[in-house]
Design a protein around this motif. Structure first.
Motif, PDB file in Angstrom:
ATOM      1  N   PHE A   1      -5.841  -7.206  -2.611  1.00 11.64           N
ATOM      2  CA  PHE A   1      -6.742  -8.186  -2.003  1.00 11.64           C
ATOM      3  C   PHE A   1      -6.282  -9.617  -2.205  1.00 11.64           C
ATOM      4  O   PHE A   1      -6.721 -10.519  -1.522  1.00 11.64           O
TER       5      PHE A   1
ATOM      6  N   LEU B   1     -10.037   2.188  -8.051  1.00 16.06           N
ATOM      7  CA  LEU B   1     -11.089   1.167  -7.973  1.00 16.06           C
ATOM      8  C   LEU B   1     -10.873   0.065  -9.004  1.00 16.06           C
ATOM      9  O   LEU B   1     -11.122  -1.098  -8.738  1.00 16.06           O
TER      10      LEU B   1
ATOM     11  N   LEU C   1      -8.392  -2.212  -7.685  1.00 19.74           N
ATOM     12  CA  LEU C   1      -8.987  -3.009  -6.605  1.00 19.74           C
ATOM     13  C   LEU C   1      -9.763  -4.191  -7.166  1.00 19.74           C
ATOM     14  O   LEU C   1      -9.626  -5.326  -6.708  1.00 19.74           O
ATOM     15  N   ILE C   2     -10.563  -3.925  -8.207  1.00 22.35           N
ATOM     16  CA  ILE C   2     -11.362  -5.001  -8.789  1.00 22.35           C
ATOM     17  C   ILE C   2     -10.454  -6.041  -9.438  1.00 22.35           C
ATOM     18  O   ILE C   2     -10.691  -7.239  -9.349  1.00 22.35           O
ATOM     19  N   THR C   3      -9.375  -5.573 -10.079  1.00 21.79           N
ATOM     20  CA  THR C   3      -8.431  -6.526 -10.665  1.00 21.79           C
ATOM     21  C   THR C   3      -7.833  -7.412  -9.573  1.00 21.79           C
ATOM     22  O   THR C   3      -7.698  -8.630  -9.750  1.00 21.79           O
TER      23      THR C   3
ATOM     24  N   ILE D   1      -9.211  -8.231  -6.819  1.00 22.44           N
ATOM     25  CA  ILE D   1     -10.249  -9.181  -6.416  1.00 22.44           C
ATOM     26  C   ILE D   1     -10.322 -10.324  -7.426  1.00 22.44           C
ATOM     27  O   ILE D   1     -10.450 -11.490  -7.055  1.00 22.44           O
TER      28      ILE D   1
ATOM     29  N   LEU E   1      -4.826  -1.557  -2.574  1.00 25.24           N
ATOM     30  CA  LEU E   1      -5.162  -2.629  -1.647  1.00 25.24           C
ATOM     31  C   LEU E   1      -5.003  -3.933  -2.407  1.00 25.24           C
ATOM     32  O   LEU E   1      -5.761  -4.209  -3.330  1.00 25.24           O
TER      33      LEU E   1
ATOM     34  N   PHE F   1      -5.329  -7.069   6.972  1.00 25.77           N
ATOM     35  CA  PHE F   1      -5.558  -5.772   6.348  1.00 25.77           C
ATOM     36  C   PHE F   1      -6.106  -4.802   7.383  1.00 25.77           C
ATOM     37  O   PHE F   1      -5.666  -3.645   7.495  1.00 25.77           O
TER      38      PHE F   1
ATOM     39  N   ILE G   1      -1.943   2.574   7.928  1.00 29.82           N
ATOM     40  CA  ILE G   1      -1.480   1.877   6.741  1.00 29.82           C
ATOM     41  C   ILE G   1      -0.317   2.628   6.095  1.00 29.82           C
ATOM     42  O   ILE G   1      -0.286   3.855   6.091  1.00 29.82           O
TER      43      ILE G   1
ATOM     44  N   TYR H   1       0.836  -1.200   0.000  1.00 26.92           N
ATOM     45  CA  TYR H   1       0.000   0.000   0.000  1.00 26.92           C
ATOM     46  C   TYR H   1       0.870   1.248   0.000  1.00 26.92           C
ATOM     47  O   TYR H   1       0.617   2.205  -0.720  1.00 26.92           O
TER      48      TYR H   1
END
Lengths: 359, 292
Positions: B36, B92, B95-97, B99, B34, B227, B235, B28
């Protein structure tokens, strides 16, 4: 010469409504004609729920601009309060559609209360810290519902929290005519399923109506101004807390209504259904469909709910394919090199030269 | 005496969280994302060492090294294929990638090793008996705490002392300026992922030694907790991740023992919420007010 052409946003909104109505009519005709597979027919109500979850989350993420990782928590609150309402009102309101509507209102109301309770501390934080706290609230809601024991008899509702893990539904002391509604970790059981596809369609329409109208209202412009630059917006006198709260609670209430419909579509349902993964799933719909783009959310939610079903012939590989599709779509829409390729191919297909104003 | 044993199990669990949280916080701090999929790298580390010990009959130290090697390569490959093309994309999308990568790892593990839980052979067995057997501390927890302390010390020395560590700090301050000073930003970010993933492999081995059921979803809950620990400590801050992980483990163990087993996670998260309300940037994080 007054306005001959509609505003671009209005046209987009009408297109969105039109697409939903068209999809509803087509699916209804297909279903009644028996052209839909059994699994797809069973998916119709959940798809409606996920679509309105996605649209309501898009209000928080796309329009308010705050990342929420606990949206499923509101769905959970709505689902279980809706189930409690529907089961306890079984004798008072015999007509199923009316009972469903009342249950959805109860679900929306409870989720709105939860939204106020959660929003008050959460909206003071920023960025990733806000995201992690919504995640935390989502998990807390899941565990609390997991401990919840609810029953109903002629004396009214009986509630208990099973903190030690050794209470059972018998500890509620129900009368002989009583029914157990929520049994802790087993969740709700024996629910009369009264959810219908038409109710789902109406829910999607109402959610769209609320979100689209909020966006184009004075309050919506204030919310978007706060998203784009909070300091500038506050300096011209916009009340930060009030508008953030308005968007957050509206989003929670809509999620609650969707949850109630979802809960009344299954005869049994556990709290673990609404965990972090569900929140993420809905966030995926929103981001994939495009932030602030409601039609995108609807299409993404419907497509990604059907996709694992459609991939059923791959059996074991379907979730793997789902993951790869997700990564590829994100790369394809965001990677500068791949994006340039895509634009060139699209331009070649439409016979135009690529222009900078294309996107 | 009972309290002491709960406290020790909390410290041991907290050390695992701290090691995982270090990976989160470093990534981070430098890539502002993030990751994930980090929790699932732990799971991969667990499976690799499990296979090395159970199927190949390798000694546990070799198995751990092998797991670290595989996870390091995995981390660098994930970064290069999935995250690097999105360096300039909105957070975002990244982030989705991440996930998506997390789903991919989980389902790949599901296909390779099946959904059933594997019983993990502990790297060390036995327990230290103190006070005439009243207090027993398993060697696995002692090893966990020791490893965590060593990693923490080594990492702090690396970040503050070495040239590569300096490059990492420079990248997390300002990527553009770092590049102008001749630092290879992409290589530095890859290095961060490599270190974070190697730590995840260690965490996977330690986690499975204490909680010996290995499943494709083994990594996800510890990942979320770690996390949370990283955010709890602030963080981006390495001592913060250590402190946050330790506190989180202790709170969880004590809440499980004295308040309620089924609400233990809720109590952990409630403490996090209270801490963030009082210190919006975590315990040791720097609060940077927004400027016009």
């Amino acid at each position: 010469m007054k306005k001959l052409t509609m505003k671009c946003s209005t046209r987009m909104d009408l297109l969105t409504y039109g697409a939903v109505i068209l999809a509803y009519v087509v699916l209804l005709v297909l279903r009644d004609g028996g052209h839909l597979s059994r699994s797809l027919t069973g998916q119709l109500v959940p798809i409606c729920c996920y679509v309105s979850m996605a649209v309501s989350l898009n209000l928080t993420v796309g329009i308010l601009g705050e990342l929420s990782l606990g949206h499923a928590g509101f769905m959970s609150v709505g689902a279980f309060s809706g189930v409690i309402a529907a089961m306890s009102l079984q004798s008072a309101i015999p007509a199923a559609p009316l009972r469903l509507a009342v249950a959805m209102l109860v679900g929306a109301g409870t989720a709105a209360v939860a939204g106020v309770l959660i929003g008050t501390p959460v909206l003071r934080l920023r960025g990733d810290y806000l995201a992690i706290v919504t995640l935390a609230f989502g998990e807390i809601i899941k565990e609390l519902v997991n401990c919840l024991l609810v029953g109903w008899d002629s004396h009214g509702l009986h509630l208990a929290l099973n903190l030690t893990g050794n209470k059972t539904i018998a500890d509620l002391g129900l009368e002989a005519d009583g029914i157990a509604i929520i049994k802790g970790a087993q969740g709700s059981a024996g629910v009369t399923t009264i959810a219908t596809f038409t109710a789902g369609f109406l829910l999607v329409m109402i959610t769209l109506f609320v979100v689209l109208n909020l966006r184009s209202s004075r309050a919506g412009r204030a919310i978007m101004a706060l998203r784009d630059n909070a300091i500038a917006a506050e300096s011209v006198g916009l009340d930060l807390t009030r508008y953030k709260m308005m968007a957050f609670v509206t989003s929670a209430a809509l999620a609650g209504a969707a949850g109630a419909l979802y809960g009344l579509n299954f005869s049994s349902l556990q709290a673990t259904k609404f965990d972090f993964n569900t929140s993420i799933l809905i966030l995926v719909f929103v981001v994939l469909g495009g932030l602030g783009n409601m039609l995108g959310s609807i299409v993404a939610a419907a497509a990604l709910t059907i996709l694992p079903e459609a991939l059923r012939s791959f059996a074991d590989y379907r979730m793997l394919v789902y993951a790869i599709v997700l990564i590829l779509v994100m790369l394809l829409t965001n990677d500068p090199t791949l994006r340039a390729y895509r634009d060139r191919i699209l331009a070649a297909l439409s016979g135009k030269r690529p222009g900078k104003e294309a996107l | 005496m009972e309290f002491l044993s709960y406290l020790i199990s909390g410290v041991s669990l907290g050390s695992v969280y701290a090691i995982i949280a270090l990976g989160y916080t470093m990534v981070y701090g430098i890539a502002k994302m993030l990751n994930f999929a980090h929790g699932d790298v732990i799971m991969v580390g667990g499976y690799i060492s499990f296979c090395a010990i159970s199927y190949l009959g390798l000694p546990s130290i070799v198995a751990v090294l092998l797991a670290m090697l595989v996870c390091t390569v995995l981390g660098v490959v994930i970064e290069g294929l999935a995250y690097r093309p999105l360096r300039s994309a909105p957070s975002l999308a990244v982030l989705i990638t991440a996930i998506g990568v997390s789903y991919l790892l989980q389902n790949a593990a599901l296909l390779l090793w099946g959904a059933g839980g594997k019983s993990y052979p502990s790297v060390v067995s036995g327990a230290l008996q103190l006070f005439g057997g009243q207090l027993s501390i398993s060697y696995a927890s002692i090893l966990t705490v020791a490893v965590c302390l060593v990693i923490m010390a080594a990492l702090s020395a690396f970040i503050s002392g070495s040239k590569l560590g300096k490059a990492m700090r420079a990248c997390s301050e300002d990527k553009g300026a770092a590049q102008l000073m001749g630092i290879n930003v992409n290589a530095t970010i890859s290095l961060t992922f490599a270190i974070g993933s190697a730590l995840a492999a260690v965490a996977g081995v330690l986690l499975c030694s204490s909680y010996p059921t290995l499943m494709p979803t083994t990594g996800s809950m510890p990942g979320i907790k770690a996390f949370t620990a990283a955010v709890f400590g602030g963080i981006g801050s390495i001592p913060g991740a250590f402190l946050g992980g330790l506190l989180l483990g202790i709170i969880e163990a004590l809440a499980k023992a004295y308040i309620s087993t089924s609400l233990a996670n809720s109590i952990v998260f409630a403490v996090l919420i209270v801490v963030l309300l009082v210190r919006p940037a975590g315990l040791l994080g720097k609060y940077v007010p927004e400027k016009v």
